[in-house]
Scaffold this motif. Sequence first.
Motif, PDB file in Angstrom:
ATOM      1  N   VAL A 146      31.265  27.335  52.054  1.00 15.36           N
ATOM      2  CA  VAL A 146      30.731  28.741  52.235  1.00 15.36           C
ATOM      3  C   VAL A 146      30.852  29.693  51.170  1.00 15.36           C
ATOM      4  N   MET A 147      31.939  29.831  50.654  1.00 17.64           N
ATOM      5  CA  MET A 147      32.109  30.985  49.677  1.00 17.64           C
ATOM      6  C   MET A 147      31.533  30.641  48.503  1.00 17.64           C
ATOM      7  N   ALA A 148      31.249  29.271  47.721  1.00 24.18           N
ATOM      8  CA  ALA A 148      30.500  28.760  46.875  1.00 24.18           C
ATOM      9  C   ALA A 148      29.015  29.092  47.225  1.00 24.18           C
ATOM     10  N   VAL A 149      28.519  28.852  48.356  1.00 29.81           N
ATOM     11  CA  VAL A 149      27.091  29.182  48.580  1.00 29.81           C
ATOM     12  C   VAL A 149      26.895  30.555  48.434  1.00 29.81           C
ATOM     13  N   VAL A 202      40.132  35.432  48.760  1.00 28.44           N
ATOM     14  CA  VAL A 202      40.180  34.658  50.248  1.00 28.44           C
ATOM     15  C   VAL A 202      40.754  33.365  49.885  1.00 28.44           C
ATOM     16  N   LEU A 203      40.736  32.838  48.740  1.00 31.12           N
ATOM     17  CA  LEU A 203      41.187  31.406  48.575  1.00 31.12           C
ATOM     18  C   LEU A 203      42.653  31.621  48.398  1.00 31.12           C
ATOM     19  N   ILE A 204      43.051  32.605  47.533  1.00 29.27           N
ATOM     20  CA  ILE A 204      44.640  32.841  47.550  1.00 29.27           C
ATOM     21  C   ILE A 204      45.071  33.031  48.958  1.00 29.27           C
ATOM     22  N   THR A 214      32.962  37.492  43.082  1.00 32.49           N
ATOM     23  CA  THR A 214      33.995  36.571  42.352  1.00 32.49           C
ATOM     24  C   THR A 214      35.466  37.011  42.925  1.00 32.49           C
ATOM     25  N   LYS A 215      35.856  38.401  42.852  1.00 33.63           N
ATOM     26  CA  LYS A 215      36.938  38.822  43.302  1.00 33.63           C
ATOM     27  C   LYS A 215      37.159  38.565  44.699  1.00 33.63           C
TER      28      LYS A 215
END
Length: 64
Positions: free
Chosen positions: A46-49, A10-12, A4-5
């Motif tokens: 990709v991050m969600a998977v 990565v999103l930020i 999660t972190k």
Amino acid sequence: MNATKLFISVLIFLSSATVLAHSGHDHNAANSTLIHLLWLAPVIVVMAVMSYRKIKATKSDKSH
């Protein structure tokens, strides 16, 4: 670092306009939001998977 972190970090980083901006990079253009969304969509998927697989693996380990 948990998934999660890492996902949030990565999103930020990827959504920061000043990090990825260059000359000619116009954030005021009418279609700039769509272009950025289309560029970020594969990264988000990709991050969600990866997160889903990590959560699923953790749950299956706890059940055994």
